[in-house]
Design a protein around this motif. Sequence first.
Motif, PDB file in Angstrom:
ATOM      1  N   CYS A  97       0.817  -1.309  -0.089  1.00 30.01           N
ATOM      2  CA  CYS A  97       0.087   0.018  -0.060  1.00 30.01           C
ATOM      3  C   CYS A  97       0.841   1.076   0.156  1.00 30.01           C
ATOM      4  CB  CYS A  97      -0.817   0.072   1.288  1.00 30.01           C
ATOM      5  SG  CYS A  97      -2.360  -1.239   1.104  1.00 30.01           S
ATOM      6  N   THR A  98       0.500   2.369  -0.623  1.00 28.24           N
ATOM      7  CA  THR A  98       0.979   3.785  -0.552  1.00 28.24           C
ATOM      8  C   THR A  98       0.070   4.397  -0.004  1.00 28.24           C
ATOM      9  OG1 THR A  98       2.279   3.223  -2.480  1.00 28.24           O
ATOM     10  CG2 THR A  98       1.903   5.344  -2.021  1.00 28.24           C
ATOM     11  N   ILE A  99       0.433   5.067   1.129  1.00 29.04           N
ATOM     12  CA  ILE A  99      -0.567   6.090   2.037  1.00 29.04           C
ATOM     13  C   ILE A  99       0.256   7.280   2.077  1.00 29.04           C
ATOM     14  CG2 ILE A  99      -1.426   6.450   4.143  1.00 29.04           C
ATOM     15  CD1 ILE A  99      -1.931   3.341   4.407  1.00 29.04           C
ATOM     16  N   ALA A 100      -0.332   8.453   1.194  1.00 29.36           N
ATOM     17  CA  ALA A 100       0.419   9.726   1.374  1.00 29.36           C
ATOM     18  C   ALA A 100       0.533  10.450   2.603  1.00 29.36           C
ATOM     19  CB  ALA A 100      -0.177  10.598   0.134  1.00 29.36           C
ATOM     20  N   SER A 101       0.982  11.598   2.850  1.00 25.47           N
ATOM     21  CA  SER A 101       1.261  12.411   3.863  1.00 25.47           C
ATOM     22  C   SER A 101      -0.090  13.101   4.338  1.00 25.47           C
ATOM     23  CB  SER A 101       1.851  13.768   3.447  1.00 25.47           C
ATOM     24  OG  SER A 101       3.378  13.336   3.019  1.00 25.47           O
ATOM     25  N   ASN A 102      -0.187  13.152   5.850  1.00 24.40           N
ATOM     26  CA  ASN A 102      -1.318  13.674   6.307  1.00 24.40           C
ATOM     27  C   ASN A 102      -2.497  12.801   6.567  1.00 24.40           C
ATOM     28  OD1 ASN A 102       0.152  16.151   6.858  1.00 24.40           O
ATOM     29  ND2 ASN A 102      -0.200  16.787   4.702  1.00 24.40           N
ATOM     30  N   ALA A 103      -2.292  11.532   6.714  1.00 20.24           N
ATOM     31  CA  ALA A 103      -3.170  10.544   6.713  1.00 20.24           C
ATOM     32  C   ALA A 103      -3.681  10.219   8.176  1.00 20.24           C
ATOM     33  CB  ALA A 103      -2.725   9.286   6.280  1.00 20.24           C
ATOM     34  N   VAL A 104      -4.795  10.053   8.247  1.00 22.97           N
ATOM     35  CA  VAL A 104      -5.171   9.569   9.588  1.00 22.97           C
ATOM     36  C   VAL A 104      -6.341   8.460   9.309  1.00 22.97           C
ATOM     37  CG1 VAL A 104      -6.767  10.168  11.538  1.00 22.97           C
ATOM     38  CG2 VAL A 104      -5.328  11.915  10.565  1.00 22.97           C
ATOM     39  N   ILE A 105      -5.893   7.197   9.976  1.00 27.49           N
ATOM     40  CA  ILE A 105      -6.501   5.900   9.692  1.00 27.49           C
ATOM     41  C   ILE A 105      -6.780   5.471  11.196  1.00 27.49           C
ATOM     42  CG2 ILE A 105      -6.339   3.469   8.944  1.00 27.49           C
ATOM     43  CD1 ILE A 105      -4.603   4.745   6.639  1.00 27.49           C
ATOM     44  N   ARG A 106      -8.078   5.213  11.517  1.00 28.70           N
ATOM     45  CA  ARG A 106      -8.435   4.928  12.820  1.00 28.70           C
ATOM     46  C   ARG A 106      -9.295   3.458  12.847  1.00 28.70           C
ATOM     47  NH1 ARG A 106      -8.995  10.802  14.440  1.00 28.70           N
ATOM     48  NH2 ARG A 106      -7.132  11.265  15.467  1.00 28.70           N
ATOM     49  N   ASN A 107      -9.175   2.782  13.648  1.00 26.39           N
ATOM     50  CA  ASN A 107     -10.013   1.507  13.933  1.00 26.39           C
ATOM     51  C   ASN A 107     -10.368   0.950  12.436  1.00 26.39           C
ATOM     52  OD1 ASN A 107      -9.863   1.725  16.565  1.00 26.39           O
ATOM     53  ND2 ASN A 107     -11.349   3.580  16.249  1.00 26.39           N
ATOM     54  N   SER A 108      -9.614   0.856  11.329  1.00 24.23           N
ATOM     55  CA  SER A 108     -10.092   0.441  10.114  1.00 24.23           C
ATOM     56  C   SER A 108      -9.023  -0.634   9.454  1.00 24.23           C
ATOM     57  CB  SER A 108      -9.830   1.699   9.358  1.00 24.23           C
ATOM     58  OG  SER A 108     -10.962   2.881   9.545  1.00 24.23           O
ATOM     59  N   GLN A 109      -9.442  -1.266   8.324  1.00 26.21           N
ATOM     60  CA  GLN A 109      -8.585  -2.095   7.608  1.00 26.21           C
ATOM     61  C   GLN A 109      -8.727  -1.873   6.270  1.00 26.21           C
ATOM     62  OE1 GLN A 109      -9.544  -6.269   8.692  1.00 26.21           O
ATOM     63  NE2 GLN A 109      -8.526  -7.139   6.755  1.00 26.21           N
ATOM     64  N   ILE A 110      -7.244  -1.542   5.648  1.00 29.40           N
ATOM     65  CA  ILE A 110      -6.945  -1.251   4.262  1.00 29.40           C
ATOM     66  C   ILE A 110      -6.465  -2.800   3.546  1.00 29.40           C
ATOM     67  CG2 ILE A 110      -5.691   0.261   2.633  1.00 29.40           C
ATOM     68  CD1 ILE A 110      -7.561   1.746   4.952  1.00 29.40           C
ATOM     69  N   GLY A 111      -7.074  -3.100   2.573  1.00 30.02           N
ATOM     70  CA  GLY A 111      -6.695  -4.034   1.697  1.00 30.02           C
ATOM     71  C   GLY A 111      -5.210  -4.088   1.131  1.00 30.02           C
ATOM     72  N   ASN A 112      -4.804  -4.953   0.351  1.00 29.91           N
ATOM     73  CA  ASN A 112      -3.409  -5.033  -0.299  1.00 29.91           C
ATOM     74  C   ASN A 112      -3.562  -4.124  -1.537  1.00 29.91           C
ATOM     75  OD1 ASN A 112      -2.384  -7.002   1.395  1.00 29.91           O
ATOM     76  ND2 ASN A 112      -3.277  -8.576   0.274  1.00 29.91           N
ATOM     77  N   GLY A 113      -2.449  -3.454  -1.801  1.00 31.68           N
ATOM     78  CA  GLY A 113      -2.271  -2.834  -3.012  1.00 31.68           C
ATOM     79  C   GLY A 113      -3.006  -1.253  -3.283  1.00 31.68           C
ATOM     80  N   CYS A 114      -3.397  -0.775  -2.181  1.00 29.23           N
ATOM     81  CA  CYS A 114      -4.152   0.318  -2.168  1.00 29.23           C
ATOM     82  C   CYS A 114      -3.178   1.576  -2.120  1.00 29.23           C
ATOM     83  CB  CYS A 114      -5.057   0.710  -0.936  1.00 29.23           C
ATOM     84  SG  CYS A 114      -6.461  -0.732  -0.878  1.00 29.23           S
ATOM     85  N   ASN A 115      -3.849   2.701  -3.048  1.00 33.59           N
ATOM     86  CA  ASN A 115      -3.088   3.923  -3.150  1.00 33.59           C
ATOM     87  C   ASN A 115      -3.875   5.019  -2.602  1.00 33.59           C
ATOM     88  OD1 ASN A 115      -1.733   5.991  -4.192  1.00 33.59           O
ATOM     89  ND2 ASN A 115      -1.775   5.641  -6.266  1.00 33.59           N
ATOM     90  N   ILE A 116      -3.470   5.526  -1.482  1.00 31.27           N
ATOM     91  CA  ILE A 116      -4.457   6.429  -0.895  1.00 31.27           C
ATOM     92  C   ILE A 116      -3.513   7.997  -0.886  1.00 31.27           C
ATOM     93  CG2 ILE A 116      -5.642   6.845   1.252  1.00 31.27           C
ATOM     94  CD1 ILE A 116      -5.607   4.114   1.501  1.00 31.27           C
ATOM     95  N   ARG A 117      -4.096   8.826  -1.424  1.00 33.57           N
ATOM     96  CA  ARG A 117      -3.428  10.022  -1.423  1.00 33.57           C
ATOM     97  C   ARG A 117      -3.662  10.955  -0.329  1.00 33.57           C
ATOM     98  NH1 ARG A 117      -5.513   9.991  -7.097  1.00 33.57           N
ATOM     99  NH2 ARG A 117      -4.357   8.626  -8.185  1.00 33.57           N
ATOM    100  N   GLU A 118      -3.175  12.206  -0.391  1.00 34.66           N
ATOM    101  CA  GLU A 118      -3.091  13.121   0.756  1.00 34.66           C
ATOM    102  C   GLU A 118      -4.228  13.707   1.379  1.00 34.66           C
ATOM    103  OE1 GLU A 118      -0.394  16.429  -0.586  1.00 34.66           O
ATOM    104  OE2 GLU A 118       1.410  14.867  -0.293  1.00 34.66           O
ATOM    105  N   ASN A 119      -3.992  14.126   2.731  1.00 36.57           N
ATOM    106  CA  ASN A 119      -5.096  14.713   3.469  1.00 36.57           C
ATOM    107  C   ASN A 119      -6.413  13.876   3.486  1.00 36.57           C
ATOM    108  OD1 ASN A 119      -3.327  16.781   3.833  1.00 36.57           O
ATOM    109  ND2 ASN A 119      -3.982  17.558   1.562  1.00 36.57           N
ATOM    110  N   PHE A 120      -6.404  12.517   4.030  1.00 40.53           N
ATOM    111  CA  PHE A 120      -7.675  12.169   4.207  1.00 40.53           C
ATOM    112  C   PHE A 120      -7.801  11.303   5.637  1.00 40.53           C
ATOM    113  CE2 PHE A 120      -4.260   8.746   3.480  1.00 40.53           C
ATOM    114  CZ  PHE A 120      -4.769   7.699   4.325  1.00 40.53           C
ATOM    115  N   VAL A 121      -9.073  11.164   6.016  1.00 43.65           N
ATOM    116  CA  VAL A 121      -9.667  10.519   7.194  1.00 43.65           C
ATOM    117  C   VAL A 121     -10.145   9.173   6.781  1.00 43.65           C
ATOM    118  CG1 VAL A 121     -10.457  10.864   9.183  1.00 43.65           C
ATOM    119  CG2 VAL A 121      -9.422  12.873   8.479  1.00 43.65           C
ATOM    120  N   ILE A 122      -9.714   8.091   7.334  1.00 42.90           N
ATOM    121  CA  ILE A 122     -10.492   6.861   7.411  1.00 42.90           C
ATOM    122  C   ILE A 122     -10.761   6.391   8.852  1.00 42.90           C
ATOM    123  CG2 ILE A 122     -10.668   4.352   6.579  1.00 42.90           C
ATOM    124  CD1 ILE A 122      -9.013   5.251   4.188  1.00 42.90           C
TER     125      ILE A 122
END
Length: 177
Positions: A97-122
Amino acid sequence: MFSFCTAVNSLGQSGPPCLTPLSIRKASPVSSIPRASHWSYIFLIVFTSCCLVEGASVGAGTHIGSNSMISPDSRIGKNCNIGDNAIITNSRIGDGCTIASNAVIRNSQIGNGCNIRENFVITNSNIGNACTIANNVNIVGSRILNNVVIEDNSKITNSFIDDNSVIPVNSVVINQQ
């Protein structure tokens, strides 16, 4: 996966993470570093001010940017790239996975090979494999299946998004089951 409770800085000194710029390298067969034999296959570069809290698990080949925090009970897969200023708490990130800058991930599950860009909240969500999530996206309490594309400035709350879906720019999706 490997669980950290100590680390080695570039001078070969061991100690708790986050106190110095850290670099964990393949251990030398003649190394006198405590527990170095446990690190023989880890290739992880951790830059200044990154904090891996005891109990966090990070896979081989993963890069974590500066000022990022990975909490206990979080797992990050192999060959991932986590950008600067990321906060990952009680979550699982799949391999590659690629997770860009300023990410917030709480109590979550991200699968294989995901591309997540900047400034997000999951938060409290499950994201499938091979998903692309663009900039400034907010996902709360949702289940997103495989190969989904979510474009810029979108918000998804308490929803189910099926395989191969595309969520356009500036979308708001609420309570879609």
